[in-house]
Scaffold this motif. Structure first.
Motif, mmCIF file in Angstrom:
data_model
loop_
_atom_site.group_PDB
_atom_site.id
_atom_site.type_symbol
_atom_site.label_atom_id
_atom_site.label_comp_id
_atom_site.label_asym_id
_atom_site.label_seq_id
_atom_site.Cartn_x
_atom_site.Cartn_y
_atom_site.Cartn_z
ATOM 1 N N LEU A 110 0.808 -1.225 0.000
ATOM 2 C CA LEU A 110 0.000 0.000 0.000
ATOM 3 C C LEU A 110 0.835 1.266 0.000
ATOM 4 O O LEU A 110 0.288 2.362 0.135
ATOM 5 C CB LEU A 110 -0.932 -0.001 1.213
ATOM 6 C CG LEU A 110 -1.924 -1.169 1.279
ATOM 7 C CD1 LEU A 110 -2.783 -1.070 2.527
ATOM 8 C CD2 LEU A 110 -2.793 -1.219 0.035
ATOM 9 N N SER A 111 2.139 1.144 -0.136
ATOM 10 C CA SER A 111 2.999 2.323 -0.146
ATOM 11 C C SER A 111 2.634 3.241 -1.317
ATOM 12 O O SER A 111 2.458 2.794 -2.448
ATOM 13 C CB SER A 111 4.465 1.893 -0.270
ATOM 14 O OG SER A 111 5.308 3.015 -0.281
ATOM 15 N N GLY A 112 2.479 4.530 -1.018
ATOM 16 C CA GLY A 112 2.134 5.506 -2.035
ATOM 17 C C GLY A 112 0.652 5.617 -2.344
ATOM 18 O O GLY A 112 0.257 6.392 -3.210
ATOM 19 N N GLN A 113 -0.187 4.873 -1.626
ATOM 20 C CA GLN A 113 -1.632 4.890 -1.876
ATOM 21 C C GLN A 113 -2.374 5.873 -0.971
ATOM 22 O O GLN A 113 -3.596 5.899 -0.965
ATOM 23 C CB GLN A 113 -2.215 3.479 -1.661
ATOM 24 C CG GLN A 113 -1.608 2.415 -2.558
ATOM 25 C CD GLN A 113 -1.880 2.687 -4.024
ATOM 26 O OE1 GLN A 113 -3.012 3.005 -4.404
ATOM 27 N NE2 GLN A 113 -0.846 2.588 -4.853
ATOM 28 N N ARG A 114 -1.647 6.664 -0.195
ATOM 29 C CA ARG A 114 -2.260 7.626 0.741
ATOM 30 C C ARG A 114 -3.231 6.947 1.710
ATOM 31 O O ARG A 114 -4.344 7.405 1.934
ATOM 32 C CB ARG A 114 -2.968 8.751 -0.014
ATOM 33 C CG ARG A 114 -2.049 9.547 -0.927
ATOM 34 C CD ARG A 114 -2.784 10.657 -1.625
ATOM 35 N NE ARG A 114 -1.906 11.367 -2.541
ATOM 36 C CZ ARG A 114 -1.120 12.374 -2.204
ATOM 37 N NH1 ARG A 114 -1.092 12.773 -0.949
ATOM 38 N NH2 ARG A 114 -0.342 12.971 -3.101
ATOM 39 N N LYS A 116 -2.017 5.713 4.883
ATOM 40 C CA LYS A 116 -1.185 5.459 6.061
ATOM 41 C C LYS A 116 -2.010 5.322 7.332
ATOM 42 O O LYS A 116 -1.668 4.537 8.215
ATOM 43 C CB LYS A 116 -0.130 6.553 6.223
ATOM 44 C CG LYS A 116 0.931 6.196 7.251
ATOM 45 C CD LYS A 116 2.147 7.080 7.162
ATOM 46 C CE LYS A 116 3.267 6.359 6.465
ATOM 47 N NZ LYS A 116 4.525 7.121 6.497
ATOM 48 N N ASP A 117 -3.114 6.075 7.443
ATOM 49 C CA ASP A 117 -3.983 5.915 8.623
ATOM 50 C C ASP A 117 -4.469 4.481 8.755
ATOM 51 O O ASP A 117 -4.405 3.879 9.827
ATOM 52 C CB ASP A 117 -5.190 6.862 8.534
ATOM 53 C CG ASP A 117 -4.832 8.281 8.943
ATOM 54 O OD1 ASP A 117 -4.057 8.435 9.902
ATOM 55 O OD2 ASP A 117 -5.295 9.215 8.289
ATOM 56 N N GLU A 118 -4.985 3.923 7.640
ATOM 57 C CA GLU A 118 -5.485 2.553 7.649
ATOM 58 C C GLU A 118 -4.358 1.558 7.903
ATOM 59 O O GLU A 118 -4.534 0.564 8.615
ATOM 60 C CB GLU A 118 -6.177 2.213 6.329
ATOM 61 C CG GLU A 118 -7.482 2.955 6.084
ATOM 62 C CD GLU A 118 -7.269 4.329 5.457
ATOM 63 O OE1 GLU A 118 -6.112 4.796 5.387
ATOM 64 O OE2 GLU A 118 -8.273 4.943 5.045
ATOM 65 N N VAL A 119 -3.187 1.821 7.317
ATOM 66 C CA VAL A 119 -2.042 0.927 7.515
ATOM 67 C C VAL A 119 -1.630 0.901 8.983
ATOM 68 O O VAL A 119 -1.376 -0.168 9.557
ATOM 69 C CB VAL A 119 -0.856 1.365 6.621
ATOM 70 C CG1 VAL A 119 0.418 0.626 7.000
ATOM 71 C CG2 VAL A 119 -1.177 1.127 5.153
#
Length: 197
Positions: A110-114, A116-119
């Protein structure tokens, strides 16, 4: 606050745990600038990475030890119950390894998918799941070893005591500290409300 800045939620749980983002009355000028939402999620991700490194090291060493046990001469002499405990322990160790390494895989996909909150939220849940599985793996490993070393029901009693200690150190103590901090932050609001009325 400028138009481009995002407001910080006052009830954020990290505000309770991280006093460095609040006024401590020291230094020149008093309070630091409040942490932005982006800074907060980046900090939480870095903290998860550090915690994951510590947990991964422990579970990988333990899992490597467990895999080597099956190739020792003593393994053939184990009773059926001990073999079942061994299989359960290996499965728990593999599951703990999967949970504790999963945040790295999720971040890579998911890197670069905006997102980060969910990650960060998902990685935090996987870390908690991995910690529970790691505690169970350690408990089963102790049971397997102590049943061979210590005769009688003393092995089960020792394992029960160790697991109780894990539950206190890893779960009960942090939850108690979190509850105490939450009470401390709500008390000034109640006092302020009572004083104004």
């Amino acid at each position: 606050m400028t138009m481009t800045e995002r407001p910080v939620e006052p009830a954020d749980e990290d505000a309770v745990c991280c006093p460095r983002h609040h006024s401590d009355g020291s230094g020149s000028g008093g309070a630091e600038a409040p942490e932005s939402a982006r800074d907060r999620v980046n900090r939480r991700w870095n903290e998860i990475l550090q915690e994951t490194r510590v947990a991964q090291t422990g579970v990988q060493i333990l899992f490597g030890f467990l895999l080597s046990v099956a190739f020792t001469p003593l393994f053939r002499e184990l009773e059926t119950f001990d073999r079942v405990v061994y299989v359960v322990t290996v499965v728990l160790g593999a599951s703990a390894t999967g949970s504790l390494i999963a945040p790295v895989s999720i971040h890579r996909f998911l890197s670069g998918q905006r997102m980060k909150d969910e990650v960060v939220q998902t990685a935090g849940r996987l870390m908690m799941c991995g910690m529970v599985l790691l505690a169970l793996t350690i408990g089963c490993t102790l049971l397997l070893i102590l049943r061979i070393v210590v005769p009688g029901p003393l092995a089960e009693a020792l394992v029960g005591g160790v697991m109780l200690w894990f539950a206190i150190c890893w779960f009960a103590l942090p939850l108690r500290l979190r509850h105490r901090a939450a009470r401390r932050t709500t008390r000034p609001r109640e006092d302020g409300g009572a004083a104004s009325s």
